[in-house]
Design a protein around this motif. Sequence first.
Motif, PDB file in Angstrom:
ATOM      1  N   TYR A  78       0.868  -1.179   0.000  1.00 29.65           N
ATOM      2  CA  TYR A  78       0.000   0.000   0.000  1.00 29.65           C
ATOM      3  C   TYR A  78       0.904   1.228   0.000  1.00 29.65           C
ATOM      4  CZ  TYR A  78      -4.638   1.949   1.288  1.00 29.65           C
ATOM      5  OH  TYR A  78      -5.856   2.589   1.306  1.00 29.65           O
ATOM      6  N   LEU A  79       0.788   2.075  -1.008  1.00 27.64           N
ATOM      7  CA  LEU A  79       1.625   3.262  -1.146  1.00 27.64           C
ATOM      8  C   LEU A  79       0.954   4.446  -0.470  1.00 27.64           C
ATOM      9  CD1 LEU A  79       2.543   2.870  -4.927  1.00 27.64           C
ATOM     10  CD2 LEU A  79       3.754   1.954  -2.939  1.00 27.64           C
ATOM     11  N   MET A  80       1.666   5.076   0.459  1.00 23.00           N
ATOM     12  CA  MET A  80       1.092   6.169   1.242  1.00 23.00           C
ATOM     13  C   MET A  80       2.004   7.389   1.189  1.00 23.00           C
ATOM     14  SD  MET A  80       0.039   3.818   4.526  1.00 23.00           S
ATOM     15  CE  MET A  80      -0.832   5.134   5.325  1.00 23.00           C
ATOM     16  N   ILE A  81       1.427   8.580   1.378  1.00 23.69           N
ATOM     17  CA  ILE A  81       2.247   9.788   1.377  1.00 23.69           C
ATOM     18  C   ILE A  81       2.723  10.159   2.787  1.00 23.69           C
ATOM     19  CG2 ILE A  81       1.394  10.760  -0.767  1.00 23.69           C
ATOM     20  CD1 ILE A  81      -0.449  12.544   0.903  1.00 23.69           C
ATOM     21  N   GLU A  82       2.124   9.554   3.803  1.00 24.80           N
ATOM     22  CA  GLU A  82       2.588   9.749   5.173  1.00 24.80           C
ATOM     23  C   GLU A  82       2.201   8.532   6.003  1.00 24.80           C
ATOM     24  OE1 GLU A  82       0.754  13.152   6.975  1.00 24.80           O
ATOM     25  OE2 GLU A  82      -1.227  12.575   6.316  1.00 24.80           O
ATOM     26  N   LYS A  83       2.965   8.286   7.054  1.00 28.41           N
ATOM     27  CA  LYS A  83       2.664   7.171   7.952  1.00 28.41           C
ATOM     28  C   LYS A  83       1.507   7.587   8.845  1.00 28.41           C
ATOM     29  CE  LYS A  83       6.922   4.616   8.383  1.00 28.41           C
ATOM     30  NZ  LYS A  83       7.970   4.151   9.279  1.00 28.41           N
ATOM     31  N   GLU A  84       0.356   7.092   8.519  1.00 29.86           N
ATOM     32  CA  GLU A  84      -0.833   7.369   9.304  1.00 29.86           C
ATOM     33  C   GLU A  84      -1.388   6.021   9.756  1.00 29.86           C
ATOM     34  OE1 GLU A  84      -5.275   8.896   8.452  1.00 29.86           O
ATOM     35  OE2 GLU A  84      -3.696  10.110   7.550  1.00 29.86           O
ATOM     36  N   PHE A  85      -1.344   5.778  11.069  1.00 32.83           N
ATOM     37  CA  PHE A  85      -1.705   4.483  11.617  1.00 32.83           C
ATOM     38  C   PHE A  85      -3.100   4.024  11.174  1.00 32.83           C
ATOM     39  CE2 PHE A  85      -3.339   1.696  14.985  1.00 32.83           C
ATOM     40  CZ  PHE A  85      -2.391   0.688  14.904  1.00 32.83           C
ATOM     41  N   LYS A  86      -4.073   4.915  11.227  1.00 27.79           N
ATOM     42  CA  LYS A  86      -5.444   4.546  10.862  1.00 27.79           C
ATOM     43  C   LYS A  86      -5.510   4.071   9.407  1.00 27.79           C
ATOM     44  CE  LYS A  86     -10.166   6.313  10.679  1.00 27.79           C
ATOM     45  NZ  LYS A  86     -11.021   7.486  10.855  1.00 27.79           N
ATOM     46  N   GLN A  87      -4.865   4.801   8.517  1.00 28.43           N
ATOM     47  CA  GLN A  87      -4.859   4.432   7.095  1.00 28.43           C
ATOM     48  C   GLN A  87      -4.126   3.113   6.876  1.00 28.43           C
ATOM     49  OE1 GLN A  87      -6.630   6.052   4.883  1.00 28.43           O
ATOM     50  NE2 GLN A  87      -6.002   4.874   3.120  1.00 28.43           N
ATOM     51  N   MET A  88      -3.059   2.895   7.632  1.00 29.24           N
ATOM     52  CA  MET A  88      -2.317   1.640   7.526  1.00 29.24           C
ATOM     53  C   MET A  88      -3.183   0.463   7.955  1.00 29.24           C
ATOM     54  SD  MET A  88       1.375   2.927   8.934  1.00 29.24           S
ATOM     55  CE  MET A  88       2.352   1.487   8.522  1.00 29.24           C
ATOM     56  N   MET A  89      -3.951   0.629   9.020  1.00 37.61           N
ATOM     57  CA  MET A  89      -4.820  -0.449   9.493  1.00 37.61           C
ATOM     58  C   MET A  89      -5.943  -0.741   8.486  1.00 37.61           C
ATOM     59  SD  MET A  89      -3.718  -1.827  12.234  1.00 37.61           S
ATOM     60  CE  MET A  89      -2.219  -1.794  11.297  1.00 37.61           C
ATOM     61  N   ILE A  90      -6.466   0.295   7.864  1.00 39.53           N
ATOM     62  CA  ILE A  90      -7.494   0.109   6.831  1.00 39.53           C
ATOM     63  C   ILE A  90      -6.906  -0.700   5.668  1.00 39.53           C
ATOM     64  CG2 ILE A  90      -8.881   1.322   5.087  1.00 39.53           C
ATOM     65  CD1 ILE A  90      -9.234   3.580   7.207  1.00 39.53           C
ATOM     66  N   GLY A  91      -5.697  -0.352   5.257  1.00 41.20           N
ATOM     67  CA  GLY A  91      -5.023  -1.093   4.185  1.00 41.20           C
ATOM     68  C   GLY A  91      -4.735  -2.525   4.582  1.00 41.20           C
ATOM     69  N   LYS A  92      -4.311  -2.721   5.813  1.00 43.98           N
ATOM     70  CA  LYS A  92      -4.014  -4.073   6.309  1.00 43.98           C
ATOM     71  C   LYS A  92      -5.273  -4.938   6.331  1.00 43.98           C
ATOM     72  CE  LYS A  92      -0.863  -6.705   8.262  1.00 43.98           C
ATOM     73  NZ  LYS A  92       0.191  -7.254   7.445  1.00 43.98           N
ATOM     74  N   ARG A  93      -6.395  -4.341   6.791  1.00 47.85           N
ATOM     75  CA  ARG A  93      -7.656  -5.095   6.813  1.00 47.85           C
ATOM     76  C   ARG A  93      -8.128  -5.464   5.410  1.00 47.85           C
ATOM     77  NH1 ARG A  93      -8.823  -1.928  11.466  1.00 47.85           N
ATOM     78  NH2 ARG A  93      -9.720  -0.269  10.218  1.00 47.85           N
ATOM     79  N   ALA A  94      -7.829  -4.617   4.429  1.00 49.36           N
ATOM     80  CA  ALA A  94      -8.210  -4.913   3.044  1.00 49.36           C
ATOM     81  C   ALA A  94      -7.351  -6.032   2.466  1.00 49.36           C
ATOM     82  CB  ALA A  94      -8.096  -3.658   2.185  1.00 49.36           C
ATOM     83  N   GLY A  95      -6.151  -6.216   3.030  1.00 48.06           N
ATOM     84  CA  GLY A  95      -5.303  -7.307   2.558  1.00 48.06           C
ATOM     85  C   GLY A  95      -3.880  -6.920   2.201  1.00 48.06           C
ATOM     86  N   ALA A  96      -3.467  -5.684   2.481  1.00 51.77           N
ATOM     87  CA  ALA A  96      -2.091  -5.264   2.180  1.00 51.77           C
ATOM     88  C   ALA A  96      -1.097  -5.992   3.079  1.00 51.77           C
ATOM     89  CB  ALA A  96      -1.951  -3.756   2.353  1.00 51.77           C
ATOM     90  N   ASP A  97       0.031  -6.374   2.492  1.00 54.87           N
ATOM     91  CA  ASP A  97       1.093  -7.041   3.247  1.00 54.87           C
ATOM     92  C   ASP A  97       2.063  -6.040   3.851  1.00 54.87           C
ATOM     93  OD1 ASP A  97       0.474  -9.840   2.600  1.00 54.87           O
ATOM     94  OD2 ASP A  97       1.002  -9.269   0.560  1.00 54.87           O
ATOM     95  N   GLY A  98       2.272  -4.926   3.143  1.00 56.46           N
ATOM     96  CA  GLY A  98       3.254  -3.961   3.584  1.00 56.46           C
ATOM     97  C   GLY A  98       2.904  -2.566   3.103  1.00 56.46           C
ATOM     98  N   PHE A  99       3.740  -1.620   3.482  1.00 57.66           N
ATOM     99  CA  PHE A  99       3.487  -0.214   3.189  1.00 57.66           C
ATOM    100  C   PHE A  99       4.768   0.442   2.713  1.00 57.66           C
ATOM    101  CE2 PHE A  99       0.929  -1.834   6.609  1.00 57.66           C
ATOM    102  CZ  PHE A  99      -0.353  -1.561   6.164  1.00 57.66           C
ATOM    103  N   LEU A 100       4.635   1.370   1.780  1.00 59.85           N
ATOM    104  CA  LEU A 100       5.765   2.165   1.306  1.00 59.85           C
ATOM    105  C   LEU A 100       5.354   3.624   1.304  1.00 59.85           C
ATOM    106  CD1 LEU A 100       7.073   0.162  -1.788  1.00 59.85           C
ATOM    107  CD2 LEU A 100       8.262   0.517   0.370  1.00 59.85           C
ATOM    108  N   LEU A 101       6.278   4.479   1.691  1.00 60.32           N
ATOM    109  CA  LEU A 101       5.996   5.909   1.666  1.00 60.32           C
ATOM    110  C   LEU A 101       6.397   6.501   0.323  1.00 60.32           C
ATOM    111  CD1 LEU A 101       7.146   7.110   5.191  1.00 60.32           C
ATOM    112  CD2 LEU A 101       4.820   6.812   4.345  1.00 60.32           C
ATOM    113  N   LYS A 102       5.534   7.377  -0.198  1.00 60.78           N
ATOM    114  CA  LYS A 102       5.819   8.104  -1.436  1.00 60.78           C
ATOM    115  C   LYS A 102       6.155   9.542  -1.067  1.00 60.78           C
ATOM    116  CE  LYS A 102       2.054   7.943  -3.867  1.00 60.78           C
ATOM    117  NZ  LYS A 102       1.040   7.889  -4.905  1.00 60.78           N
TER     118      LYS A 102
END
Length: 120
Positions: A78-102
């Motif tokens: 899941y590509l994000m512009i900032e580390k936002e915990f809530k957004q990361m959890m939403i992505g994780k629940r959808a099925g994302a394995d990891g996160f990268l900052l843009k």
Amino acid sequence: MRRLMIADDSAVICKVAKRILTGLDYLVVEASNAGEAMIMCDAELPEVLLVDSGMTGALDLISAVRQMEGGKDVQIHYLMIEKEFKQMMIGKRAGADGFLLKPFDRRTLTEAFAPYAAAA
């Protein structure tokens, strides 16, 4: 060569990522929106999928890929512009394995994906 898809509506992000990841021996395909990415995934699932969190339909795309035959094996970031915990959890629940900052750079992408490219 591992197949990697970038689903991002930013042509600049896609161009930079494609240039770097192609150099890491990935076969890189691009989708400019979630609908296009779904059509491409229906035709052939990538081994790695990068999904822009700001793109309309991003979470639906992740969920749909996970439900496809073989979709549980796709490594989704899941590509994000900032580390936002809530957004990361939403992505994780959808099925994302990891996160990268843009925006990302060569070092970030190399550290994240070079080990997997070499293993293929």
